[in-house]
Design a protein around this motif. Structure first.
Motif, PDB file in Angstrom:
ATOM      1  N   LEU A 166      86.804  57.686 -12.011  1.00  0.00           N
ATOM      2  CA  LEU A 166      87.178  59.055 -11.672  1.00  0.00           C
ATOM      3  C   LEU A 166      86.504  60.050 -12.615  1.00  0.00           C
ATOM      4  O   LEU A 166      86.086  61.132 -12.186  1.00  0.00           O
ATOM      5  CB  LEU A 166      88.692  59.222 -11.720  1.00  0.00           C
ATOM      6  CG  LEU A 166      89.221  60.602 -11.277  1.00  0.00           C
ATOM      7  CD1 LEU A 166      88.748  60.942  -9.874  1.00  0.00           C
ATOM      8  CD2 LEU A 166      90.739  60.645 -11.346  1.00  0.00           C
ATOM      9  N   PHE A 167      86.390  59.704 -13.894  1.00  0.00           N
ATOM     10  CA  PHE A 167      85.698  60.604 -14.822  1.00  0.00           C
ATOM     11  C   PHE A 167      84.226  60.710 -14.474  1.00  0.00           C
ATOM     12  O   PHE A 167      83.608  61.766 -14.649  1.00  0.00           O
ATOM     13  CB  PHE A 167      85.867  60.128 -16.259  1.00  0.00           C
ATOM     14  CG  PHE A 167      85.328  61.104 -17.270  1.00  0.00           C
ATOM     15  CD1 PHE A 167      86.009  62.287 -17.532  1.00  0.00           C
ATOM     16  CD2 PHE A 167      84.135  60.861 -17.932  1.00  0.00           C
ATOM     17  CE1 PHE A 167      85.518  63.203 -18.443  1.00  0.00           C
ATOM     18  CE2 PHE A 167      83.640  61.771 -18.848  1.00  0.00           C
ATOM     19  CZ  PHE A 167      84.329  62.953 -19.106  1.00  0.00           C
ATOM     20  N   GLN A 168      83.633  59.646 -13.951  1.00  0.00           N
ATOM     21  CA  GLN A 168      82.243  59.706 -13.515  1.00  0.00           C
ATOM     22  C   GLN A 168      82.092  60.669 -12.339  1.00  0.00           C
ATOM     23  O   GLN A 168      81.089  61.383 -12.232  1.00  0.00           O
ATOM     24  CB  GLN A 168      81.764  58.304 -13.132  1.00  0.00           C
ATOM     25  CG  GLN A 168      81.644  57.364 -14.319  1.00  0.00           C
ATOM     26  CD  GLN A 168      81.308  55.941 -13.912  1.00  0.00           C
ATOM     27  OE1 GLN A 168      81.252  55.608 -12.729  1.00  0.00           O
ATOM     28  NE2 GLN A 168      81.080  55.079 -14.888  1.00  0.00           N
ATOM     29  N   VAL A 169      83.088  60.700 -11.456  1.00  0.00           N
ATOM     30  CA  VAL A 169      83.083  61.669 -10.361  1.00  0.00           C
ATOM     31  C   VAL A 169      83.144  63.088 -10.913  1.00  0.00           C
ATOM     32  O   VAL A 169      82.410  63.987 -10.476  1.00  0.00           O
ATOM     33  CB  VAL A 169      84.278  61.418  -9.413  1.00  0.00           C
ATOM     34  CG1 VAL A 169      84.383  62.525  -8.360  1.00  0.00           C
ATOM     35  CG2 VAL A 169      84.136  60.063  -8.732  1.00  0.00           C
ATOM     36  N   ALA A 170      84.015  63.304 -11.905  1.00  0.00           N
ATOM     37  CA  ALA A 170      84.136  64.624 -12.535  1.00  0.00           C
ATOM     38  C   ALA A 170      82.827  65.034 -13.200  1.00  0.00           C
ATOM     39  O   ALA A 170      82.415  66.197 -13.115  1.00  0.00           O
ATOM     40  CB  ALA A 170      85.277  64.614 -13.548  1.00  0.00           C
ATOM     41  N   GLU A 171      82.173  64.098 -13.869  1.00  0.00           N
ATOM     42  CA  GLU A 171      80.899  64.398 -14.521  1.00  0.00           C
ATOM     43  C   GLU A 171      79.828  64.782 -13.506  1.00  0.00           C
ATOM     44  O   GLU A 171      79.053  65.715 -13.735  1.00  0.00           O
ATOM     45  CB  GLU A 171      80.431  63.190 -15.335  1.00  0.00           C
ATOM     46  CG  GLU A 171      81.133  63.022 -16.665  1.00  0.00           C
ATOM     47  CD  GLU A 171      80.502  61.940 -17.508  1.00  0.00           C
ATOM     48  OE1 GLU A 171      80.299  62.157 -18.716  1.00  0.00           O
ATOM     49  OE2 GLU A 171      80.198  60.861 -16.959  1.00  0.00           O
ATOM     50  N   GLN A 172      79.789  64.091 -12.370  1.00  0.00           N
ATOM     51  CA  GLN A 172      78.797  64.401 -11.344  1.00  0.00           C
ATOM     52  C   GLN A 172      79.047  65.779 -10.756  1.00  0.00           C
ATOM     53  O   GLN A 172      78.117  66.560 -10.538  1.00  0.00           O
ATOM     54  CB  GLN A 172      78.828  63.340 -10.241  1.00  0.00           C
ATOM     55  CG  GLN A 172      77.748  63.528  -9.182  1.00  0.00           C
ATOM     56  CD  GLN A 172      76.345  63.462  -9.756  1.00  0.00           C
ATOM     57  OE1 GLN A 172      76.005  62.506 -10.460  1.00  0.00           O
ATOM     58  NE2 GLN A 172      75.523  64.473  -9.476  1.00  0.00           N
ATOM     59  N   LEU A 173      80.314  66.104 -10.492  1.00  0.00           N
ATOM     60  CA  LEU A 173      80.648  67.434  -9.980  1.00  0.00           C
ATOM     61  C   LEU A 173      80.283  68.513 -10.994  1.00  0.00           C
ATOM     62  O   LEU A 173      79.751  69.570 -10.632  1.00  0.00           O
ATOM     63  CB  LEU A 173      82.134  67.510  -9.632  1.00  0.00           C
ATOM     64  CG  LEU A 173      82.580  66.795  -8.358  1.00  0.00           C
ATOM     65  CD1 LEU A 173      84.098  66.770  -8.257  1.00  0.00           C
ATOM     66  CD2 LEU A 173      81.973  67.458  -7.121  1.00  0.00           C
ATOM     67  N   THR A 174      80.559  68.256 -12.260  1.00  0.00           N
ATOM     68  CA  THR A 174      80.213  69.211 -13.316  1.00  0.00           C
ATOM     69  C   THR A 174      78.715  69.448 -13.362  1.00  0.00           C
ATOM     70  O   THR A 174      78.243  70.592 -13.446  1.00  0.00           O
ATOM     71  CB  THR A 174      80.695  68.693 -14.686  1.00  0.00           C
ATOM     72  OG1 THR A 174      82.108  68.537 -14.649  1.00  0.00           O
ATOM     73  CG2 THR A 174      80.318  69.648 -15.804  1.00  0.00           C
ATOM     74  N   PHE A 175      77.946  68.380 -13.290  1.00  0.00           N
ATOM     75  CA  PHE A 175      76.492  68.485 -13.311  1.00  0.00           C
ATOM     76  C   PHE A 175      75.986  69.292 -12.117  1.00  0.00           C
ATOM     77  O   PHE A 175      75.141  70.184 -12.268  1.00  0.00           O
ATOM     78  CB  PHE A 175      75.877  67.081 -13.301  1.00  0.00           C
ATOM     79  CG  PHE A 175      74.375  67.075 -13.198  1.00  0.00           C
ATOM     80  CD1 PHE A 175      73.587  67.317 -14.313  1.00  0.00           C
ATOM     81  CD2 PHE A 175      73.746  66.848 -11.974  1.00  0.00           C
ATOM     82  CE1 PHE A 175      72.195  67.324 -14.213  1.00  0.00           C
ATOM     83  CE2 PHE A 175      72.363  66.851 -11.868  1.00  0.00           C
ATOM     84  CZ  PHE A 175      71.584  67.090 -12.993  1.00  0.00           C
ATOM     85  N   ASP A 176      76.494  68.990 -10.926  1.00  0.00           N
ATOM     86  CA  ASP A 176      76.034  69.684  -9.721  1.00  0.00           C
ATOM     87  C   ASP A 176      76.440  71.159  -9.726  1.00  0.00           C
ATOM     88  O   ASP A 176      75.655  72.031  -9.336  1.00  0.00           O
ATOM     89  CB  ASP A 176      76.592  68.998  -8.468  1.00  0.00           C
ATOM     90  CG  ASP A 176      75.969  67.627  -8.239  1.00  0.00           C
ATOM     91  OD1 ASP A 176      74.898  67.355  -8.807  1.00  0.00           O
ATOM     92  OD2 ASP A 176      76.565  66.830  -7.495  1.00  0.00           O
ATOM     93  N   LEU A 177      77.650  71.445 -10.163  1.00  0.00           N
ATOM     94  CA  LEU A 177      78.120  72.833 -10.203  1.00  0.00           C
ATOM     95  C   LEU A 177      77.307  73.656 -11.202  1.00  0.00           C
ATOM     96  O   LEU A 177      76.997  74.824 -10.950  1.00  0.00           O
ATOM     97  CB  LEU A 177      79.601  72.878 -10.566  1.00  0.00           C
ATOM     98  CG  LEU A 177      80.565  72.433  -9.461  1.00  0.00           C
ATOM     99  CD1 LEU A 177      81.956  72.187 -10.035  1.00  0.00           C
ATOM    100  CD2 LEU A 177      80.621  73.463  -8.336  1.00  0.00           C
TER     101      LEU A 177
END
Length: 203
Positions: free
Chosen positions: A34-45
């Motif tokens: 789940l933290f990897q999902v958060a990191e990917q969203l952070t990167f894309d945003l």
């Protein structure tokens, strides 16, 4: 008298210079899916942003169900926490709205965080907010996130992702071949014919 002190001082200086310097070793970080999902969203945003920068303040809200915009779930609550961590680690100024304006001291601990809106600090101000919606599908959950400028509500950045039930077994499970609805039992030819559901949610 002074001549006797000089060798002693020299000896102490020599001992201190031979002591090894203190070194710190970073422990390996075991990131959760789940933290990897958060990191990917952070990167894309951050990557697809028009005007949002690290110099501005960001308030991250709890993701909500896309169908109602008023309901949430355990997965969304944890995702909010992970997004706050991921953004802060990337150098953004993140505001924690759950900070209370008073300290609660109890027998089992001292508390500063709260979900009681009446106890939240009144001077919370952010230039941007992160809002997210979640929609269950047959095999997982679709997440859409947007950073909105609070001055005029325009979307500064947006990102989306899909997470399968297999990636988050502790939060999402695929629908069973048998589903109970309104007191009736519906059987499907294969698993996943209905939408997935959050762990612990009523079916």
């Amino acid at each position: 008298m002074f001549k006797k002190l000089i060798p002693l001082i020299a000896l102490l200086a020599g001992c201190s210079s031979t002591q090894p310097a203190v070194s710190y070793v970073e422990a390996p970080v075991q990131e959760t899916p789940l933290f990897q999902v958060a990191e990917q969203l952070t990167f894309d945003l951050a990557r697809y942003s028009d005007d949002f920068t690290g110099a501005q303040t960001l308030l991250i809200s709890t993701p909500v169900d896309a169908s109602s915009l008023e309901k949430t779930n355990p997965l969304a609550v944890q995702l909010q926490q992970d997004l706050m961590t991921a953004f802060q680690q990337q150098g953004f100024k993140v505001i924690d709205i759950n900070m209370s304006d008073t300290v609660k001291a109890a027998a089992d601990g001292t508390y500063l965080l709260t979900r009681d809106w009446q106890k939240i600090a009144a001077n919370v101000a952010a230039t941007h907010v992160l809002v997210s919606t979640m929609e269950l599908t047959k095999s997982g959950v679709a997440i859409n996130a947007r950073i909105i400028d609070t001055t005029d509500n325009h979307v500064s950045s947006s990102a989306n992702t899909f997470v399968s039930a297999q990636q988050l077994p502790g939060y999402i499970v695929e629908a069973k071949s048998s589903v109970s609805k309104d007191g009736l039992l519906y059987r499907h030819p294969s698993q996943g014919a209905e939408t997935a559901h959050y762990v612990g949610a009523k079916q």
